[in-house]
Write a protein that holds these residues in place. Sequence first.
Motif, short mmCIF file in Angstrom:
data_model
loop_
_atom_site.label_atom_id
_atom_site.label_comp_id
_atom_site.label_asym_id
_atom_site.label_seq_id
_atom_site.Cartn_x
_atom_site.Cartn_y
_atom_site.Cartn_z
N ARG A 118 0.82 -1.21 0.00
CA ARG A 118 0.00 0.00 0.00
C ARG A 118 0.86 1.27 0.00
N TYR A 119 0.20 2.38 -0.34
CA TYR A 119 0.83 3.69 -0.23
C TYR A 119 1.12 3.99 1.24
N LEU A 154 6.43 -1.54 0.35
CA LEU A 154 6.86 -1.36 -1.04
C LEU A 154 5.64 -0.97 -1.86
N SER A 155 5.44 0.32 -2.01
CA SER A 155 4.26 0.84 -2.70
C SER A 155 4.47 0.77 -4.20
N ILE A 156 3.96 -0.30 -4.82
CA ILE A 156 4.23 -0.53 -6.24
C ILE A 156 3.37 0.33 -7.16
N GLU A 157 2.26 0.85 -6.64
CA GLU A 157 1.37 1.69 -7.46
C GLU A 157 1.75 3.15 -7.26
N HIS A 158 1.92 3.90 -8.35
CA HIS A 158 2.36 5.29 -8.26
C HIS A 158 1.28 6.29 -8.71
N ARG A 159 0.21 5.79 -9.30
CA ARG A 159 -0.86 6.69 -9.79
C ARG A 159 -2.16 6.29 -9.12
N PRO A 160 -2.47 6.90 -7.98
CA PRO A 160 -3.68 6.49 -7.26
C PRO A 160 -4.96 6.81 -8.02
N TYR A 161 -5.97 5.99 -7.83
CA TYR A 161 -7.29 6.22 -8.42
C TYR A 161 -8.31 5.62 -7.47
N ASP A 162 -9.52 6.10 -7.55
CA ASP A 162 -10.59 5.70 -6.64
C ASP A 162 -11.52 4.73 -7.35
N GLN A 163 -11.42 3.44 -7.01
CA GLN A 163 -12.23 2.45 -7.71
C GLN A 163 -13.72 2.66 -7.51
N ALA A 164 -14.11 3.24 -6.39
CA ALA A 164 -15.53 3.48 -6.16
C ALA A 164 -16.11 4.48 -7.15
N GLU A 165 -15.23 5.29 -7.78
CA GLU A 165 -15.67 6.35 -8.69
C GLU A 165 -15.40 6.03 -10.16
N ILE A 166 -15.01 4.80 -10.47
CA ILE A 166 -14.80 4.44 -11.88
C ILE A 166 -16.09 4.64 -12.66
N ASP A 167 -15.97 5.21 -13.83
CA ASP A 167 -17.14 5.47 -14.69
C ASP A 167 -17.83 4.15 -15.02
N ASP A 195 -5.41 -1.84 -17.78
CA ASP A 195 -4.57 -0.68 -18.09
C ASP A 195 -3.94 -0.09 -16.83
N ARG A 196 -4.66 -0.12 -15.73
CA ARG A 196 -4.07 0.35 -14.47
C ARG A 196 -2.96 -0.62 -14.02
N PHE A 197 -3.16 -1.91 -14.23
CA PHE A 197 -2.11 -2.89 -13.92
C PHE A 197 -0.86 -2.60 -14.74
N ALA A 198 -1.06 -2.26 -16.02
CA ALA A 198 0.08 -1.95 -16.88
C ALA A 198 0.85 -0.75 -16.36
N GLU A 199 0.13 0.23 -15.82
CA GLU A 199 0.79 1.39 -15.22
C GLU A 199 1.64 0.98 -14.03
N VAL A 200 1.08 0.10 -13.19
CA VAL A 200 1.83 -0.36 -12.02
C VAL A 200 3.09 -1.11 -12.47
N ALA A 201 2.96 -1.96 -13.47
CA ALA A 201 4.11 -2.71 -13.97
C ALA A 201 5.18 -1.78 -14.52
N GLU A 202 4.75 -0.67 -15.11
CA GLU A 202 5.69 0.30 -15.68
C GLU A 202 6.32 1.17 -14.60
N ASP A 203 5.47 1.72 -13.72
CA ASP A 203 5.94 2.70 -12.73
C ASP A 203 6.65 2.07 -11.54
N GLY A 204 6.20 0.89 -11.14
CA GLY A 204 6.65 0.30 -9.88
C GLY A 204 7.82 -0.64 -10.00
N ALA A 205 8.66 -0.45 -11.02
CA ALA A 205 9.75 -1.39 -11.27
C ALA A 205 10.68 -1.54 -10.07
N VAL A 206 11.04 -0.43 -9.45
CA VAL A 206 11.99 -0.49 -8.32
C VAL A 206 11.39 -1.28 -7.17
#
Length: 266
Positions: free
Chosen positions: A64-65, A86-99, A110-121
């Motif tokens: 978690r963050y 180890l906060s692997i997600e770098h772009r927070p979003y609110d799942q309760a508010e997904i369109d 697509d959010r998983f892809a962001e985590v895989a890209e951003d959270g490499a370290v």
Amino acid sequence: MRRHIPFERLHNFRDLGGYRTADGGTVRWETLYRSDSLAKLADAGSADLERFRALNVATVIDLRYPWEIAAKGRLPETEDVSWHNLSIEHRPYDQAEIDPDLDPWRYLADRFAEVAEDGAVELRTALEVIASADGPLVFHCASGKDRTGLLAAVVLALVGVPDDEILADFALTELATERLIADWRASHPGRELRWPGYGRAPADIIRLFLADLRARYGSVDAYVTGHVGLDPAVVTALRARLVDVDANADTKTNTNIDTDTDVAPS
């Protein structure tokens, strides 16, 4: 069931053991666990804490963050474990508010892809910790669904578990969906849950994620040794730590895998 460890406050605590690998090995039981937030144990009764202690967990990875931990707490510090944030997600979003009009599983992939890209370290460190840990280890996020599901999928793929079993493991969170929604409502009284897919974990999400990852990097191994920067020796150590190899196993890929899991529908 051996895979599902029952707790009063934890809804999604599972053993990742028992899955067969393509070379005939088996992921070890009682070695690697995945869970929803262990911070819930701070408010749990003694039975939950005793159940957790009985697992002899030596290492915890909290995905978690830091602000989530500040707001919700962490595994009680009285527990004698090595704890890593180890906060692997770098772009927070609110799942309760997904369109509600979006394709939900494509959106989450697509959010998983962001985590895989951003959270490499952070992912590299998590894999190093898992490979070198002494004793049982559990990793978790808030619901034990997305960040936890991504790391579980990467680990299982690296040790040779076939995709159908990786997808089935991800989808088992669907068995906890109602309780995860109840937790959200209890934490947000009076707030509307706009997205009807909250708490869902259909296999299609991880199917899309793995397909996208391989399209971009060639394989999960190439992703972790390339973009993530993991030493190939760590992948070897991960397999040695997590997999029991059957010396008499046929070396051909085994896709008829029989586990003791109930697979939730996609």
